[in-house]
Design an enzyme around this catalytic site. Structure first.
Site, PDB file in Angstrom:
ATOM      1  N   ASP A  66       9.330   3.037   1.521  1.00 17.54           N
ATOM      2  CA  ASP A  66       8.133   3.719   2.015  1.00 17.54           C
ATOM      3  C   ASP A  66       8.030   3.463   3.520  1.00 17.54           C
ATOM      4  O   ASP A  66       7.586   2.418   3.966  1.00 17.54           O
ATOM      5  CB  ASP A  66       6.904   3.174   1.274  1.00 17.54           C
ATOM      6  N   PHE A  96       0.861  -1.186   0.000  1.00 16.46           N
ATOM      7  CA  PHE A  96       0.000   0.000   0.000  1.00 16.46           C
ATOM      8  C   PHE A  96       0.893   1.229   0.000  1.00 16.46           C
ATOM      9  O   PHE A  96       1.683   1.434   0.919  1.00 16.46           O
ATOM     10  CB  PHE A  96      -0.942   0.042   1.203  1.00 16.46           C
ATOM     11  N   THR A 141       1.235  23.910  -4.414  1.00 17.75           N
ATOM     12  CA  THR A 141       1.134  25.228  -3.791  1.00 17.75           C
ATOM     13  C   THR A 141       1.873  25.294  -2.470  1.00 17.75           C
ATOM     14  O   THR A 141       2.683  26.195  -2.236  1.00 17.75           O
ATOM     15  CB  THR A 141      -0.344  25.608  -3.575  1.00 17.75           C
ATOM     16  N   LYS A 184       2.524  10.040   8.663  1.00 19.03           N
ATOM     17  CA  LYS A 184       1.863   9.525   9.863  1.00 19.03           C
ATOM     18  C   LYS A 184       2.476  10.084  11.150  1.00 19.03           C
ATOM     19  O   LYS A 184       2.272  11.244  11.465  1.00 19.03           O
ATOM     20  CB  LYS A 184       1.818   8.000   9.832  1.00 19.03           C
TER      21      LYS A 184
END
Length: 490
Positions: A317, A207, A372, A348
């Site tokens: 990751d 994931f 942005t 997290k």
């Protein structure tokens, strides 16, 4: 005014004070002594869900949290039910709820102004931004990863990291030349050579997020991907699924590693022949959403060798495994890699998103990796206090110590209930146990909630634990007692 220096001093004084008071928790004064359930389906939760359903989908809503009353390791819901929270907002709360030092952060007016006046970091960073990054994110950077890019969340961190990989790969392949007119024109039609046929290799069970590229390398649940056009030529290899206990299955698990690594090499060669060369591999140190699947240190060292041999990038990751939950700041530190990964993403428990990377991965043109805000500078002030607390109170050592208690307890319970439980596993307090089937898991989780424990799921049949770094032995024992009671009630 509270500053970086005296915030640390006040945090230290706070801990000394609650130590004298012999508070229940040595980290948070006033924490409840244990779970307390009044009415799991109380009127406040029902009313709030009905109100919210009139303006947005509530299909995933479990219950509503009372942020004023939740404290430390305990989640208090809108009806006053008190839960021991071993899931912590999907693994994202480093110090639990309402940690005192964090509540003081924005009493400093200079920090509050970052919250009110949110800058566009890639164009108009605030004064002394480099110093702030050095004091926070770079103070815990993996060795030899001296560059950091701030982002908003785990998904956008992985999405942007993959762009770095493709920029690096194309620059290497094209010898660093500028873009041709054909490339400039064809990219506006989503066609090569401007949009080249390149791929990222990931693993079944992974994931990595929910935007297009990150979802293309996500392989955990069909519901995440159904109905969305994704990159169909991006390959996936099998990730190790070990037999437990590990010490009794060394030979078989070594063979599993070899088989998975051989498949990685095979897929790299297949995709090269198909005209979709693999530019990089993205992998979690522990597959979390996919089932808390662990890879051995030797698996990851060999995977890095494959990347270097084939001149492709390695992206780790650490969105869910980072910031101390395995007993080290970064899970991959356990693997003793001979050199750093090319990129490493985080989010997290780090409270915002981003990634570290090597010098080779720097973009060579502006606005190619851009949005942005490019992160949230105000969140870094909270992270700063989190990092001070981790260091001053040896929370990584706490995680390792409590993790042993937790895992030993899970192993013992799995032996007691071997007809329905198996494969207790974990690093630090990032732990899981598998049930015989999905229906059994659902029943166990219901019984846990009745006894005041919030846990999580992962993979087809596993229960995952993601407590805060301030989770103590007493909390682990409360959880284990409630877990055992839940199993008895089945």
């Amino acid at each position: 005014m509270l500053t970086y220096t005296n915030t640390a001093r006040l945090t230290g004084l706070y801990f000394k004070r609650i130590g004298k008071n012999k508070a229940y928790s040595k980290y948070v004064a006033g924490e409840p002594p244990g779970p307390s359930i009044k009415d799991l389906n109380g009127p406040a939760n029902k009313r709030m869900k009905q109100e919210l359903s009139e303006i947005q989908s509530t299909l995933s809503v479990d219950r509503f949290i009372d942020l004023d009353r939740s404290l430390g390791n305990y989640f208090v819901d809108a009806d006053g039910n008190v839960f021991l929270d071993v899931y912590m907002q999907i693994a994202s709360m480093p110090l639990g709820y309402n940690y005192p030092a964090l509540l003081n952060v924005y009493k400093d007016l200079s920090k509050l102004k970052y919250l009110v006046n949110r800058p566009s970091l890639a164009m108009f960073p605030p004064s002394h931004w480099a110093g702030h990054l050095k004091r926070t994110l770079l103070s815990v950077a993996p060795p030899d990863m001296q560059y950091v890019s701030t982002q908003m969340c785990g998904t956008c961190s992985n999405e942007q990291a993959l762009k770095h990989v493709f920029i690096w790969y194309n620059r290497k392949r094209n010898g660093g030349r500028d873009f041709t007119r054909q490339e400039l024109d064809s990219c506006m039609h989503n066609r090569p050579p401007g949009c080249p046929n390149l791929s990222m290799l990931s693993f079944w069970g992974a994931f990595h997020g929910r935007t297009t590229s990150s979802l293309s390398v996500t392989r955990s649940k069909p519901i995440h991907r159904l109905g969305f056009p994704l990159f169909s030529e991006w390959p996936a290899a099998h990730f190790p699924h070990y037999k437990y206990p590990l010490e009794e299955n060394i030979r078989e698990n070594n063979q599993i590693d070899k088989k998975c690594l051989a498949e990685v090499e095979e897929l790299i060669h297949i995709n090269e022949k198909k005209g979709w060369p693999v530019a990089g591999i993205i992998v979690e140190p522990i597959q979390s959403e996919g089932g808390d699947n662990h890879g051995s240190p030797s698996f990851f060292r060999e995977l890095q060798k494959i990347c270097k041999k084939n001149t492709i990038a390695l992206v780790l990751d650490e969105v869910q495994t980072g910031c101390g939950s395995t007993g080290k700041m970064w899970c991959h530190e356990w693997f003793e890699l001979p050199s750093p990964p090319d990129l490493m993403t985080y989010s997290k428990k780090m409270l915002a998103g981003g990634y570290y990377h090597t010098q080779e991965m720097l973009p060579d043109k502006a606005f190619r990796v851009f949005n942005t805000w490019m992160g949230d500078p105000a969140r870094l002030f909270i992270l700063e206090t989190v990092l001070i607390t981790i260091k001053e109170h040896n929370l990584l050592q706490n995680v390792q110590k409590v993790g042993k208690v937790l895992l030993e307890g899970l192993i013992g319970i799995s032996k007691e209930y071997s007809n329905i439980l198996h494969s207790a596993r974990g690093r630090g307090t990032l732990a899981a146990i598998s049930c015989k089937d999905e229906a059994t898991r659902a029943k166990i989780l219901v019984q846990m909630k009745k006894r005041g424990v919030i846990g999580g799921t992962c993979g087809p049949t596993s229960i995952r634990l993601r407590p805060a770094l301030i989770f103590e032995e007493k909390h682990a024992n409360i959880f284990l007692d409630k877990f055992r009671e839940s199993l008895k009630a089945l």
